[in-house]
Write a protein that holds these residues in place. Structure first.
Motif, PDB file in Angstrom:
ATOM      1  N   LEU A   1      40.874  73.321   9.403  1.00  0.00           N
ATOM      2  CA  LEU A   1      40.738  72.381   8.290  1.00  0.00           C
ATOM      3  C   LEU A   1      42.093  71.797   7.909  1.00  0.00           C
ATOM      4  N   ALA A   2      43.110  72.665   7.826  1.00  0.00           N
ATOM      5  CA  ALA A   2      44.457  72.182   7.486  1.00  0.00           C
ATOM      6  C   ALA A   2      44.988  71.229   8.546  1.00  0.00           C
ATOM      7  N   MET A   3      44.750  71.541   9.803  1.00  0.00           N
ATOM      8  CA  MET A   3      45.199  70.662  10.880  1.00  0.00           C
ATOM      9  C   MET A   3      44.485  69.326  10.830  1.00  0.00           C
ATOM     10  N   SER A   4      43.199  69.338  10.518  1.00  0.00           N
ATOM     11  CA  SER A   4      42.446  68.096  10.430  1.00  0.00           C
ATOM     12  C   SER A   4      42.924  67.232   9.269  1.00  0.00           C
ATOM     13  N   VAL A   5      43.091  67.852   8.107  1.00  0.00           N
ATOM     14  CA  VAL A   5      43.555  67.097   6.933  1.00  0.00           C
ATOM     15  C   VAL A   5      44.951  66.531   7.187  1.00  0.00           C
ATOM     16  N   GLY A   6      45.843  67.364   7.736  1.00  0.00           N
ATOM     17  CA  GLY A   6      47.198  66.901   8.005  1.00  0.00           C
ATOM     18  C   GLY A   6      47.231  65.753   8.997  1.00  0.00           C
ATOM     19  N   SER A   7      46.447  65.850  10.058  1.00  0.00           N
ATOM     20  CA  SER A   7      46.451  64.780  11.062  1.00  0.00           C
ATOM     21  C   SER A   7      45.866  63.489  10.507  1.00  0.00           C
ATOM     22  N   TRP A   8      44.822  63.575   9.690  1.00  0.00           N
ATOM     23  CA  TRP A   8      44.232  62.358   9.134  1.00  0.00           C
ATOM     24  C   TRP A   8      45.148  61.710   8.107  1.00  0.00           C
ATOM     25  N   VAL A   9      45.882  62.527   7.357  1.00  0.00           N
ATOM     26  CA  VAL A   9      46.867  61.956   6.432  1.00  0.00           C
ATOM     27  C   VAL A   9      47.930  61.177   7.212  1.00  0.00           C
ATOM     28  N   VAL A  10      48.417  61.771   8.291  1.00  0.00           N
ATOM     29  CA  VAL A  10      49.424  61.100   9.116  1.00  0.00           C
ATOM     30  C   VAL A  10      48.838  59.849   9.767  1.00  0.00           C
TER      31      VAL A  10
ATOM     32  N   VAL B   1      44.671  63.101  19.242  1.00  0.00           N
ATOM     33  CA  VAL B   1      45.138  62.597  20.538  1.00  0.00           C
ATOM     34  C   VAL B   1      44.982  61.082  20.618  1.00  0.00           C
ATOM     35  N   LEU B   2      43.828  60.581  20.195  1.00  0.00           N
ATOM     36  CA  LEU B   2      43.615  59.132  20.232  1.00  0.00           C
ATOM     37  C   LEU B   2      44.609  58.405  19.337  1.00  0.00           C
TER      38      LEU B   2
ATOM     39  N   VAL C   1      48.844  68.910  16.965  1.00  0.00           N
ATOM     40  CA  VAL C   1      47.440  69.149  16.623  1.00  0.00           C
ATOM     41  C   VAL C   1      46.546  68.880  17.823  1.00  0.00           C
ATOM     42  N   GLY C   2      46.794  67.771  18.513  1.00  0.00           N
ATOM     43  CA  GLY C   2      45.976  67.441  19.672  1.00  0.00           C
ATOM     44  C   GLY C   2      46.073  68.471  20.782  1.00  0.00           C
ATOM     45  N   ALA C   3      47.239  69.096  20.918  1.00  0.00           N
ATOM     46  CA  ALA C   3      47.432  70.061  21.995  1.00  0.00           C
ATOM     47  C   ALA C   3      46.945  71.465  21.636  1.00  0.00           C
TER      48      ALA C   3
END
Length: 220
Positions: free
Chosen positions: A22-31, A181-182, A125-127
């Protein structure tokens, strides 16, 4: 079983993996959202700043114009960097061409660092997200095997819950990794395009600086 029940019925490792994803998803979407806005703005600002520079009669006028457009401070530091004032420091050792190359390189690296900010997070995150999900998958299978061993026989009620957890963790890891990744690839192309524009402008500034800024002015 909904996701809330799945979360609270899991053990400490299952909850930790879920919270990490969840933290990785939130962080990546913020970025992703932040960098999409930043790069869209930077692309227009760089084009306007370069045009304003070449339409100015001198560097001082260009600096004033660029301040109004350069909201990300990508172009102005390079323009200001070519105003080299001689002093007794090692920074002014060498001829003017060497000094210009040094200061422009430093200013360009600063601009590129701003553009690249956040790309490492998306790549990480993607890796790693699929492997984090895989950890939850392995742990769910382990629980299924423990349930079978304790029951002494294979029953659907003993394996359905743990296997369901495994499938959810696998899917969650992929759902976190794929957007990262995208976005890394799409945003990376935008960063590369802006970098090329800045590098070309830096080369033009170096040539202009070598010609002597004090004698350059456009006659109207």
């Amino acid at each position: 079983m909904n996701l809330a029940q799945f979360f609270w019925q899991g053990d400490a490792l299952t909850r930790s993996v879920a919270l990490l994803l969840l933290a990785m998803s939130v962080g990546s979407w913020v970025v992703i959202l932040w960098k999409s806005w930043l790069l869209h703005r930077a692309s227009g600002d760089v084009a306007r700043c370069v045009a304003a520079f070449w339409q100015s009669t001198n560097v001082e006028e260009a600096s004033l114009k660029i301040k109004a457009f350069d909201r990300g401070a990508l172009v102005l530091p390079m323009v200001e960097a070519i105003k080299i004032e001689p002093d007794d420091t090692l920074a002014c050792v060498g001829n003017r061409a060497q000094q210009l190359t040094r200061v422009l390189r430093n200013a360009l690296h600063g601009a590129l660092a701003k553009l690249q900010h956040g790309q490492v997070l998306l790549a990480t995150v993607g890796a790693t997200a699929p492997f984090v999900g895989l950890l939850g998958t392995v742990w769910g299978i382990y629980h299924a095997l423990i349930g079978i061993a304790n029951a002494g026989q294979v029953t659907i009620d003993k394996i359905s819950g743990p296997v369901g957890e495994s499938l959810i963790m696998t899917a969650a890891g992929l759902m976190v990794a794929i957007p990262a990744v995208l976005a890394f690839n799409v945003l990376g192309r935008a960063v590369t395009r802006i970098e090329a524009e800045l590098e070309g402008f830096a080369r033009d500034l170096r040539e202009l600086g070598n010609a002597g800024l004090d004698t350059i002015a456009v006659k109207r």
